[in-house]
Motif scaffolding. Structure first.
Motif, PDB file in Angstrom:
ATOM      1  N   ALA A 133      -4.057 -12.010   9.511  1.00  0.00           N
ATOM      2  CA  ALA A 133      -4.165 -13.403   9.948  1.00  0.00           C
ATOM      3  C   ALA A 133      -4.288 -14.274   8.700  1.00  0.00           C
ATOM      4  N   THR A 134      -5.506 -14.522   8.246  1.00  0.00           N
ATOM      5  CA  THR A 134      -5.703 -15.350   7.052  1.00  0.00           C
ATOM      6  C   THR A 134      -5.632 -14.547   5.759  1.00  0.00           C
ATOM      7  N   GLY A 135      -5.626 -13.225   5.850  1.00  0.00           N
ATOM      8  CA  GLY A 135      -5.491 -12.370   4.671  1.00  0.00           C
ATOM      9  C   GLY A 135      -6.787 -11.970   4.010  1.00  0.00           C
ATOM     10  N   GLY A 136      -7.921 -12.465   4.496  1.00  0.00           N
ATOM     11  CA  GLY A 136      -9.204 -12.162   3.864  1.00  0.00           C
ATOM     12  C   GLY A 136      -9.551 -10.686   3.848  1.00  0.00           C
ATOM     13  N   THR A 137      -9.320 -10.008   4.948  1.00  0.00           N
ATOM     14  CA  THR A 137      -9.662  -8.591   5.033  1.00  0.00           C
ATOM     15  C   THR A 137      -8.797  -7.759   4.090  1.00  0.00           C
ATOM     16  N   LEU A 138      -7.495  -8.017   4.078  1.00  0.00           N
ATOM     17  CA  LEU A 138      -6.616  -7.254   3.191  1.00  0.00           C
ATOM     18  C   LEU A 138      -6.941  -7.524   1.724  1.00  0.00           C
ATOM     19  N   CYS A 139      -7.243  -8.759   1.382  1.00  0.00           N
ATOM     20  CA  CYS A 139      -7.627  -9.072   0.002  1.00  0.00           C
ATOM     21  C   CYS A 139      -8.888  -8.323  -0.392  1.00  0.00           C
ATOM     22  N   ALA A 140      -9.867  -8.281   0.512  1.00  0.00           N
ATOM     23  CA  ALA A 140     -11.106  -7.552   0.232  1.00  0.00           C
ATOM     24  C   ALA A 140     -10.822  -6.063   0.050  1.00  0.00           C
ATOM     25  N   ALA A 141      -9.981  -5.500   0.900  1.00  0.00           N
ATOM     26  CA  ALA A 141      -9.635  -4.082   0.799  1.00  0.00           C
ATOM     27  C   ALA A 141      -8.951  -3.787  -0.537  1.00  0.00           C
ATOM     28  N   MET A 142      -8.006  -4.636  -0.922  1.00  0.00           N
ATOM     29  CA  MET A 142      -7.318  -4.431  -2.193  1.00  0.00           C
ATOM     30  C   MET A 142      -8.283  -4.550  -3.364  1.00  0.00           C
ATOM     31  N   ASP A 143      -9.231  -5.467  -3.268  1.00  0.00           N
ATOM     32  CA  ASP A 143     -10.223  -5.636  -4.327  1.00  0.00           C
ATOM     33  C   ASP A 143     -11.078  -4.380  -4.476  1.00  0.00           C
ATOM     34  N   LEU A 144     -11.540  -3.829  -3.354  1.00  0.00           N
ATOM     35  CA  LEU A 144     -12.338  -2.597  -3.417  1.00  0.00           C
ATOM     36  C   LEU A 144     -11.556  -1.465  -4.084  1.00  0.00           C
ATOM     37  N   LEU A 145     -10.318  -1.285  -3.666  1.00  0.00           N
ATOM     38  CA  LEU A 145      -9.485  -0.231  -4.244  1.00  0.00           C
ATOM     39  C   LEU A 145      -9.194  -0.499  -5.718  1.00  0.00           C
ATOM     40  N   GLY A 146      -8.957  -1.754  -6.050  1.00  0.00           N
ATOM     41  CA  GLY A 146      -8.704  -2.138  -7.435  1.00  0.00           C
ATOM     42  C   GLY A 146      -9.894  -1.869  -8.333  1.00  0.00           C
ATOM     43  N   ARG A 147     -11.089  -2.084  -7.821  1.00  0.00           N
ATOM     44  CA  ARG A 147     -12.294  -1.793  -8.597  1.00  0.00           C
ATOM     45  C   ARG A 147     -12.385  -0.317  -8.972  1.00  0.00           C
ATOM     46  N   ALA A 148     -11.829   0.537  -8.130  1.00  0.00           N
ATOM     47  CA  ALA A 148     -11.821   1.973  -8.401  1.00  0.00           C
ATOM     48  C   ALA A 148     -10.665   2.368  -9.315  1.00  0.00           C
ATOM     49  N   GLY A 149      -9.800   1.420  -9.629  1.00  0.00           N
ATOM     50  CA  GLY A 149      -8.668   1.695 -10.516  1.00  0.00           C
ATOM     51  C   GLY A 149      -7.404   2.117  -9.809  1.00  0.00           C
ATOM     52  N   ALA A 150      -7.354   1.955  -8.489  1.00  0.00           N
ATOM     53  CA  ALA A 150      -6.154   2.324  -7.737  1.00  0.00           C
ATOM     54  C   ALA A 150      -5.052   1.288  -7.931  1.00  0.00           C
ATOM     55  N   GLU A 151      -3.839   1.742  -7.843  1.00  0.00           N
ATOM     56  CA  GLU A 151      -2.669   0.860  -7.834  1.00  0.00           C
ATOM     57  C   GLU A 151      -2.301   0.606  -6.381  1.00  0.00           C
ATOM     58  N   ILE A 152      -2.288  -0.636  -5.953  1.00  0.00           N
ATOM     59  CA  ILE A 152      -1.941  -0.970  -4.577  1.00  0.00           C
ATOM     60  C   ILE A 152      -0.420  -0.993  -4.469  1.00  0.00           C
ATOM     61  N   VAL A 153       0.121  -0.074  -3.682  1.00  0.00           N
ATOM     62  CA  VAL A 153       1.568   0.001  -3.483  1.00  0.00           C
ATOM     63  C   VAL A 153       2.004  -1.078  -2.500  1.00  0.00           C
ATOM     64  N   GLU A 154       1.249  -1.191  -1.390  1.00  0.00           N
ATOM     65  CA  GLU A 154       1.624  -2.145  -0.359  1.00  0.00           C
ATOM     66  C   GLU A 154       0.497  -2.222   0.662  1.00  0.00           C
ATOM     67  N   CYS A 155       0.517  -3.285   1.453  1.00  0.00           N
ATOM     68  CA  CYS A 155      -0.326  -3.409   2.637  1.00  0.00           C
ATOM     69  C   CYS A 155       0.598  -3.294   3.839  1.00  0.00           C
ATOM     70  N   ALA A 156       0.127  -2.593   4.869  1.00  0.00           N
ATOM     71  CA  ALA A 156       0.935  -2.383   6.063  1.00  0.00           C
ATOM     72  C   ALA A 156       0.137  -2.808   7.286  1.00  0.00           C
TER      73      ALA A 156
END
Length: 182
Positions: A133-156
């Motif tokens: 919807a507004t993208g807040g949840t996906l942004c938060a999820a990507m941030d958590l994964l990014g903090r661990a050093g993951a490369e975000i391939v895509e959101c689905a």
């Protein structure tokens, strides 16, 4: 990118199985209910199959599912592509040490947590949820994964509400959706 625009014949069957509940969870919200999709085994299988076809062979090692509906779609996708499934949960639901992030929603605020050590630096991650919807949840999820050093391939996501402009908030991270609701 959207499978809907690509006109895959399975998309219409999926779209017709999603019901809209007005004024839930509060007045003014048009809630996209996937329960009716899950009750139809063909539409549910087609949904999983479309995601698996897209992500098989993309060297994804982590599928991160957002509580709670990302838990429905994420595990079968992870199993089919040979990746681990990492749950991103509401506060107080995971044992051990966690990293957390607070974020805003269309109708309030929330928090996501991930166990420390669940994702390693350099892993390729796919974030899965039912809706953007507004993208807040996906942004938060990507941030958590990014903090661990993951490369975000895509959101689905199964559903996108483009009028709420969540895609714009993703800062050019790829987003793949099956159906749009206007």
């Amino acid at each position: 990118m959207s499978a809907y625009r690509d006109e895959d014949p399975r998309i219409n069957g999926i779209k017709t199985k999603i019901s809209v509940v007005p004024n839930f969870p509060k007045p003014g919200i048009m809630f996209q209910d996937i329960t009716t999709l899950l009750l139809d085994s063909k539409a549910f299988k087609d949904t999983i199959d479309l995601f698996v076809e897209r992500y098989k062979g993309k060297d994804i090692s982590v599928v991160a599912g957002v509580e709670a509906r990302g838990f429905i779609f994420g595990p079968p996708i992870a199993l089919a592509i040979g990746a681990k499934f990492v749950p991103l949960r509401k506060p107080g639901k995971l044992p051990g040490e966690v990293v957390s992030i607070k974020y805003d929603l269309e109708y309030g605020s929330d928090c996501l947590e991930m166990q420390i050590g669940a994702v390693k630096a350099g892993e390729r991650a796919l974030v899965v949820d039912d809706l953007i919807a507004t993208g807040g949840t996906l942004c938060a999820a990507m941030d958590l994964l990014g903090r661990a050093g993951a490369e975000i391939v895509e959101c689905a996501c199964v559903i996108e509400c483009p009028d709420l402009k969540g895609r714009e908030r993703l800062n050019n991270k790829p987003l793949y959706v099956l159906v749009e609701y206007h």
